[in-house]
Design a protein around this motif. Structure first.
Motif, PDB file in Angstrom:
ATOM      1  N   MET A   1       0.764  -1.229   0.421  1.00 27.13           N
ATOM      2  CA  MET A   1      -0.395  -0.025  -0.066  1.00 27.13           C
ATOM      3  C   MET A   1       1.424   1.194  -0.294  1.00 27.13           C
ATOM      4  O   MET A   1       2.302   1.107   0.848  1.00 27.13           O
ATOM      5  N   ASP A  21      -1.434  -2.365  -3.457  1.00 23.82           N
ATOM      6  CA  ASP A  21      -2.848  -3.425  -3.750  1.00 23.82           C
ATOM      7  C   ASP A  21      -3.762  -1.830  -3.392  1.00 23.82           C
ATOM      8  O   ASP A  21      -4.817  -1.968  -3.715  1.00 23.82           O
ATOM      9  N   ASP A  22      -2.578  -0.934  -2.953  1.00 24.61           N
ATOM     10  CA  ASP A  22      -3.643   0.041  -3.027  1.00 24.61           C
ATOM     11  C   ASP A  22      -2.982   1.534  -2.851  1.00 24.61           C
ATOM     12  O   ASP A  22      -1.504   1.524  -2.610  1.00 24.61           O
ATOM     13  N   VAL A  24      -2.890   5.539  -1.640  1.00 23.21           N
ATOM     14  CA  VAL A  24      -3.802   6.878  -0.762  1.00 23.21           C
ATOM     15  C   VAL A  24      -2.848   7.880  -0.232  1.00 23.21           C
ATOM     16  O   VAL A  24      -1.465   7.884  -0.153  1.00 23.21           O
ATOM     17  N   VAL A  32     -10.696   5.114   7.502  1.00 26.34           N
ATOM     18  CA  VAL A  32     -10.408   4.740   6.161  1.00 26.34           C
ATOM     19  C   VAL A  32      -9.237   3.556   5.904  1.00 26.34           C
ATOM     20  O   VAL A  32      -9.760   2.777   5.383  1.00 26.34           O
ATOM     21  N   LEU A  33      -8.189   4.248   5.980  1.00 26.62           N
ATOM     22  CA  LEU A  33      -6.826   3.401   5.810  1.00 26.62           C
ATOM     23  C   LEU A  33      -6.870   2.071   6.739  1.00 26.62           C
ATOM     24  O   LEU A  33      -6.590   0.998   6.321  1.00 26.62           O
ATOM     25  N   ASP A  34      -7.033   2.837   8.014  1.00 26.56           N
ATOM     26  CA  ASP A  34      -7.497   1.024   8.591  1.00 26.56           C
ATOM     27  C   ASP A  34      -8.343  -0.193   8.028  1.00 26.56           C
ATOM     28  O   ASP A  34      -8.052  -0.873   8.412  1.00 26.56           O
ATOM     29  N   ALA A  35      -9.527   0.245   7.542  1.00 28.78           N
ATOM     30  CA  ALA A  35     -11.192  -0.398   6.900  1.00 28.78           C
ATOM     31  C   ALA A  35      -9.462  -0.675   5.669  1.00 28.78           C
ATOM     32  O   ALA A  35      -9.807  -2.190   5.272  1.00 28.78           O
ATOM     33  N   LYS A  36      -9.118   0.410   4.309  1.00 28.27           N
ATOM     34  CA  LYS A  36      -8.560  -0.501   3.330  1.00 28.27           C
ATOM     35  C   LYS A  36      -7.877  -1.876   3.800  1.00 28.27           C
ATOM     36  O   LYS A  36      -7.228  -2.946   3.237  1.00 28.27           O
ATOM     37  N   VAL A  37      -5.859  -1.862   5.090  1.00 27.66           N
ATOM     38  CA  VAL A  37      -5.944  -2.220   5.124  1.00 27.66           C
ATOM     39  C   VAL A  37      -5.919  -3.698   5.866  1.00 27.66           C
ATOM     40  O   VAL A  37      -5.830  -4.946   5.148  1.00 27.66           O
ATOM     41  N   ASN A  39      -9.521  -4.881   4.864  1.00 29.34           N
ATOM     42  CA  ASN A  39      -9.752  -5.543   3.825  1.00 29.34           C
ATOM     43  C   ASN A  39      -8.672  -6.375   2.472  1.00 29.34           C
ATOM     44  O   ASN A  39      -8.735  -7.701   2.275  1.00 29.34           O
ATOM     45  N   ILE A  40      -7.409  -5.818   2.066  1.00 29.42           N
ATOM     46  CA  ILE A  40      -6.376  -5.974   2.178  1.00 29.42           C
ATOM     47  C   ILE A  40      -6.357  -6.814   2.706  1.00 29.42           C
ATOM     48  O   ILE A  40      -5.764  -8.590   1.909  1.00 29.42           O
TER      49      ILE A  40
END
Length: 177
Positions: A1, A21-22, A24, A32-37, A39-40
């Protein structure tokens, strides 16, 4: 990320094509960052579970980006080209792929959830099973064609991997589980 101040679309595309993977950009929201991590991590866990239950290695089903896909294809090719070599080892594998043993281990573990040794075994046993199914070769021939120098080690390892001896596999007992 990637977490960066560069927000131009060209930079984002370049970062994603490089295997991120993303992407930011700053400023960012910590939730939002925590949610993306999360999900990955969740999707990686699901891929590892899928991979561990599959007998065949299909790079596009496992890899999350094109770089990992290319890496897996190269790794599979190296193992398949050295399949009948009983001297093929993790050391030779790492040398052929151009990585240290520890880097290769970490890369395979991250993508597949398997150690380098298990990755090699999976490919060897898949090929051995294919050869046995053709019934064109004896178990001894298949053992040597799969890179095993000992028939007894091949048979016991095959049984550990598939749950049946190679002779039982040939007779179709592997499909009756």
């Amino acid at each position: 990320m990637l977490l960066t101040a560069k927000s131009e679309p060209a930079h984002q595309v370049k970062g994603l094509e490089a295997g991120a993977d993303d992407y930011v950009t700053k400023p960012f929201s910590l939730p939002v960052l925590d949610a993306k991590v999360q999900n990955i991590l969740r999707s990686r866990r699901r891929l590892k579970e899928y991979y561990s239950s599959a007998t065949e290695i299909v790079p596009e089903n496992i890899a999350l980006n094109t770089l990992d896909e290319e890496f897996l294809r190269k790794a599979i090719t190296i193992v398949e080209e050295s399949l009948s070599d009983p001297e093929f080892s993790v050391q030779k594998f790492s040398r052929n792929i151009g990585m240290s043993r520890s880097s290769l281990y970490l890369k395979l573990k991250a993508i597949t959830g398997e150690s380098t040794t298990d990755f090699i075994k999976r490919i060897k046993f898949k090929k051995a099973a294919e050869l046995l199914e053709t019934k064109a070769h004896s178990v001894t021939e298949v053992a040597y064609m799969s890179g095993f120098s000992s028939l007894s080690y091949f048979s016991t390892s095959f049984k550990q991997y598939y749950g049946v001896l190679p002779t039982e596999y040939i007779s179709g007992k592997h499909t009756q589980s």
